[in-house]
Write a protein that holds these residues in place. Structure first.
Motif, PDB file in Angstrom:
ATOM      1  N   VAL A   5       0.881  -1.169   0.000  1.00 15.41           N
ATOM      2  CA  VAL A   5       0.000   0.000   0.000  1.00 15.41           C
ATOM      3  C   VAL A   5       0.918   1.219   0.000  1.00 15.41           C
ATOM      4  O   VAL A   5       1.841   1.297   0.815  1.00 15.41           O
ATOM      5  N   THR A   6       0.695   2.144  -0.925  1.00 14.41           N
ATOM      6  CA  THR A   6       1.536   3.346  -0.967  1.00 14.41           C
ATOM      7  C   THR A   6       0.818   4.575  -0.420  1.00 14.41           C
ATOM      8  O   THR A   6       1.473   5.544  -0.040  1.00 14.41           O
ATOM      9  N   ALA A   7      -0.504   4.540  -0.402  1.00 11.52           N
ATOM     10  CA  ALA A   7      -1.272   5.665   0.148  1.00 11.52           C
ATOM     11  C   ALA A   7      -2.668   5.177   0.492  1.00 11.52           C
ATOM     12  O   ALA A   7      -3.168   4.210  -0.093  1.00 11.52           O
ATOM     13  N   VAL A   8      -3.284   5.845   1.458  1.00  9.46           N
ATOM     14  CA  VAL A   8      -4.692   5.604   1.789  1.00  9.46           C
ATOM     15  C   VAL A   8      -5.390   6.956   1.840  1.00  9.46           C
ATOM     16  O   VAL A   8      -4.802   7.961   2.247  1.00  9.46           O
ATOM     17  N   GLY A  84      -9.825   9.740  -6.598  1.00  3.20           N
ATOM     18  CA  GLY A  84     -10.897   9.278  -5.727  1.00  3.20           C
ATOM     19  C   GLY A  84     -10.710   7.912  -5.113  1.00  3.20           C
ATOM     20  O   GLY A  84     -11.611   7.398  -4.457  1.00  3.20           O
ATOM     21  N   GLU A  85      -9.536   7.319  -5.289  1.00  3.24           N
ATOM     22  CA  GLU A  85      -9.329   5.985  -4.718  1.00  3.24           C
ATOM     23  C   GLU A  85      -9.086   6.057  -3.217  1.00  3.24           C
ATOM     24  O   GLU A  85      -8.621   7.069  -2.707  1.00  3.24           O
ATOM     25  N   ASN A  86      -9.411   4.952  -2.543  1.00  4.36           N
ATOM     26  CA  ASN A  86      -9.186   4.835  -1.108  1.00  4.36           C
ATOM     27  C   ASN A  86      -7.829   4.219  -0.791  1.00  4.36           C
ATOM     28  O   ASN A  86      -7.211   4.565   0.208  1.00  4.36           O
ATOM     29  N   VAL A  87      -7.407   3.268  -1.626  1.00  4.48           N
ATOM     30  CA  VAL A  87      -6.152   2.552  -1.383  1.00  4.48           C
ATOM     31  C   VAL A  87      -5.345   2.560  -2.675  1.00  4.48           C
ATOM     32  O   VAL A  87      -5.832   2.121  -3.719  1.00  4.48           O
ATOM     33  N   THR A  88      -4.122   3.064  -2.587  1.00  3.01           N
ATOM     34  CA  THR A  88      -3.214   3.063  -3.729  1.00  3.01           C
ATOM     35  C   THR A  88      -2.153   2.001  -3.454  1.00  3.01           C
ATOM     36  O   THR A  88      -1.633   1.917  -2.338  1.00  3.01           O
ATOM     37  N   VAL A 160      -5.499   0.130   7.744  1.00  2.00           N
ATOM     38  CA  VAL A 160      -4.603   0.040   6.594  1.00  2.00           C
ATOM     39  C   VAL A 160      -3.789   1.330   6.540  1.00  2.00           C
ATOM     40  O   VAL A 160      -4.350   2.425   6.652  1.00  2.00           O
ATOM     41  N   ARG A 161      -2.475   1.175   6.368  1.00  3.17           N
ATOM     42  CA  ARG A 161      -1.556   2.312   6.344  1.00  3.17           C
ATOM     43  C   ARG A 161      -0.623   2.215   5.139  1.00  3.17           C
ATOM     44  O   ARG A 161      -0.341   1.115   4.666  1.00  3.17           O
ATOM     45  N   PRO A 162      -0.084   3.342   4.699  1.00  4.81           N
ATOM     46  CA  PRO A 162       0.967   3.275   3.687  1.00  4.81           C
ATOM     47  C   PRO A 162       2.120   2.406   4.205  1.00  4.81           C
ATOM     48  O   PRO A 162       2.476   2.476   5.384  1.00  4.81           O
TER      49      PRO A 162
END
Length: 181
Positions: A5-8, A84-88, A160-162
Motif C-alpha cells: 500500500v503506498t497511500a490511503v 478518488g481511490e481509497n487505497v493506492t 490500513v496504512r501506507p
C-alpha cells in the motif's frame, strides 16, 4: 518485489479527489470508515437516483500506482487520492485479478474484489484529456479495459496504512475476469 500500500485516502463528503490519510479503518460489510462511499447499499451519486437499494459493491476503490507512472510519461501529473481511490498500491496487477480475489491489506483487513471501476467523465475536468487515458484497447480484438482501478467490499475490517503489505488469495477456478461494477 512485495506488493505494498503506498497511500490511503478518504473523504466524508462527495468530492472528486480524496485527501491522503496516515491510516484508514476498513469496516466489514461497509467500507472505509468516515468515507462518503461507505455503506451496505450503493453510495455512487448517479446510481443512487435509480437503484438506491442495490448492494454496495463499490465500498473500497483501489488503484495501482503504476498507472500514475504511465500517466506521467504522457504528461499528466496525478498523485494518490486525486482520482478518488481509497487505497493506492504498488507491485500488484490489480486489473489482472479475477472477480472474488481476496486482498489482504495490512495485518487484518480483507477486501473481496468485485469488479472494475468505470472512469468518471469528471476526470477531464480534473485534467483535460485524461479520460481517454483511462481505457486500454486490444488492437487484435477491439475489446477495451478500464484502467481506473478496481472496486471491492470489506470482508474483514482492520486498519490500513501506507507501507502495509498486500497479499492475494485467488478464488477456485475457473476465474471470472473483472467487469464494470
Amino acid at each position: 518485489m512485495t506488493a505494498r500500500v503506498t497511500a490511503v485516502s478518504s473523504d466524508p463528503t462527495y468530492s472528486f479527489g480524496k485527501p491522503n490519510r496516515a491510516r484508514v479503518t476498513l469496516l466489514a460489510g461497509l467500507g472505509v470508515e468516515d468515507d462518503v462511499h461507505a455503506g451496505q447499499t450503493i453510495k455512487h451519486q448517479f446510481r443512487m437516483t435509480y437503484e438506491p437499494q442495490s448492494p454496495n459493491l463499490r465500498q473500497v476503490h483501489l488503484m495501482h500506482e503504476e498507472l500514475f507512472d504511465e500517466l506521467a510519461a504522457k504528461g499528466y501529473a496525478v498523485a494518490p487520492g486525486e482520482l478518488g481511490e481509497n487505497v493506492t498500491t504498488r507491485g500488484i496487477d490489480l486489473l489482472g485479478l479475477p472477480t472474488g480475489a481476496l486482498l489482504h491489506l495490512g495485518e487484518e483487513a480483507i477486501v473481496e474484489v468485485t469488479g472494475l471501476r468505470n472512469p468518471c467523465s469528471k476526470i477531464n475536468t480534473f485534467r483535460p484529456g485524461l479520460l481517454g487515458e483511462m481505457f486500454a484497447i486490444d488492437a487484435a480484438t477491439g475489446d477495451f479495459t478500464f484502467k481506473s482501478g478496481i472496486m471491492g467490499v470489506v470482508r474483514q475490517g482492520g486498519r490500513v496504512r501506507p507501507g502495509d503489505a498486500v497479499g492475494v488469495d485467488l478464488p477456485a477456478g475457473p476465474h471470472r475476469p473483472l467487469e464494470r461494477v
